[in-house]
Motif scaffolding. Structure first.
Motif, PDB file in Angstrom:
ATOM      1  N   THR A  79      88.941 -59.846  58.892  1.00 21.73           N
ATOM      2  CA  THR A  79      89.815 -59.960  60.058  1.00 21.73           C
ATOM      3  C   THR A  79      89.969 -61.412  60.512  1.00 21.73           C
ATOM      4  O   THR A  79      90.676 -61.684  61.470  1.00 21.73           O
ATOM      5  CB  THR A  79      89.267 -59.132  61.238  1.00 21.73           C
ATOM      6  OG1 THR A  79      87.961 -59.616  61.576  1.00 21.73           O
ATOM      7  CG2 THR A  79      89.188 -57.654  60.874  1.00 21.73           C
ATOM      8  N   LYS A 110      94.484 -57.553  59.585  1.00 17.92           N
ATOM      9  CA  LYS A 110      93.286 -57.073  58.894  1.00 17.92           C
ATOM     10  C   LYS A 110      93.609 -56.975  57.407  1.00 17.92           C
ATOM     11  O   LYS A 110      94.654 -56.443  57.036  1.00 17.92           O
ATOM     12  CB  LYS A 110      92.852 -55.696  59.417  1.00 17.92           C
ATOM     13  CG  LYS A 110      92.491 -55.678  60.893  1.00 17.92           C
ATOM     14  CD  LYS A 110      92.109 -54.272  61.337  1.00 17.92           C
ATOM     15  CE  LYS A 110      91.764 -54.249  62.815  1.00 17.92           C
ATOM     16  NZ  LYS A 110      91.406 -52.863  63.266  1.00 17.92           N
ATOM     17  N   THR A 161      92.348 -55.690  53.630  1.00 17.58           N
ATOM     18  CA  THR A 161      91.454 -54.821  52.859  1.00 17.58           C
ATOM     19  C   THR A 161      91.855 -54.885  51.393  1.00 17.58           C
ATOM     20  O   THR A 161      93.043 -54.860  51.067  1.00 17.58           O
ATOM     21  CB  THR A 161      91.539 -53.361  53.344  1.00 17.58           C
ATOM     22  OG1 THR A 161      91.180 -53.300  54.720  1.00 17.58           O
ATOM     23  CG2 THR A 161      90.590 -52.472  52.550  1.00 17.58           C
TER      24      THR A 161
END
Length: 296
Positions: A59, A76, A78
């Motif tokens: 983040t 964010k 991922t």
């Protein structure tokens, strides 16, 4: 990560490493990397197969001056990577290595577009490792040349889309700490991508491992790895980290391995990025199976 058994196997398997574009880099290879970047030789006729799954979450980012700050717009990042690694002992001096990575990347933010998803095969690595020498069959030295081949079309979300080459030097050794066995792997490689503003990169890694029992069934290792990438293209795009060409990072990792038999072992690893520039600040986790077959 190293090998199943110091006494029974000459070719250990080791860590990996990753992050944002770096995720792509380390998921695809130091994910590691790659599980066998050391200098220990692989016996002729031995085939090592290692599928692995890795996870990265961030983040925050380090900017171009190394200052830590949140991703813009509540971003964010991922990334999930699935990597197939294989190594085959051609002779006492030569081994062939292949790394085939697949990634799923998702950058989420609180403004449109809220999701930026990319997935697919990334850069395949194929190489030849040459075992230079050893000292008293304790310390081993190797040199590896690899070709980088993009397995995707015009998709900047999966990487540079450029051919490349790498030359890597490695040193490995084994010893004892009391009654327990130890090992280490150290390597340093120079990689060049050949496209427009293709970066030149220095990739390095060091690992120290310790057996937890006399049967070498359980082992732990700590590692430190990093990448320094230089390019005239200084752009850093949070939502497209796979395109970043000018960056650096250092990552620490901790791994545990268990050997079920001479043929099968399982490794789990966790890592954290300690410092960086133009890259994400995050944590990693991975699981890898190691399976070996002897054809001679």
């Amino acid at each position: 990560m190293h090998c199943f058994n110091f006494k029974k196997i000459m070719g250990p398997v080791k860590p990996f490493a990753k992050t944002l574009f770096i995720i792509l880099i380390l998921f695809a290879a130091l994910q590691n990397k790659g599980f066998a970047d050391g200098g220990f030789p692989v016996r002729p006729g031995r085939l090592l197969i290692s599928p692995s799954v890795s996870y990265f979450f961030a983040t925050q980012q380090w900017d171009s001056t190394g200052v830590k700050k949140p991703f813009p717009n509540g971003g964010k990042y991922t990334s999930i990577g699935i990597t197939f690694y294989s190594e085959y002992g051609i002779s006492r001096r030569f081994a062939a290595v292949v790394t085939l990575p697949y990634v799923y990347n998702n950058y989420m933010q609180n403004i449109a577009p809220t999701n930026n998803v990319s997935n697919g095969l990334t850069d395949m690595e194929t190489g030849i490792r040459y075992y230079l020498a050893n000292i008293s069959f304790i310390y081993y030295f190797s040199l590896q040349a690899s070709a980088i081949t993009p397995l995707y079309g015009n998709n900047p979300r999966l990487g540079y889309g450029e051919e490349g080459a790498e030359l890597k030097f490695a040193i490995s050794g084994s010893g004892h700490l009391g009654k327990l066995g130890t090992y280490f792997n150290v390597y340093d490689g120079i990689r060049q991508y050949f496209g427009n503003n293709g970066p030149i990169q220095n990739r390095w890694s060091g690992t120290f491992g310790l057996s937890l029992d006399k049967r070498f069934a359980n082992q732990v290792s700590v590692g430190l790895s990093g990448i320094n990438s230089w390019s005239n293209d200084k752009n850093f795009i949070s939502a497209l980290p796979e395109t970043n060409k000018d960056f650096s990072f250092i990552q620490a990792s901790l791994s545990y391995g268990h050997s079920f038999s001479r043929e099968l072992a399982l490794f789990v690893s966790g890592g954290e990025f300690l410092t960086g520039r133009n890259t994400g600040v995050g944590n990693t986790a991975s699981v890898a199976l190691i399976y070996r077959l002897d054809y001679h």
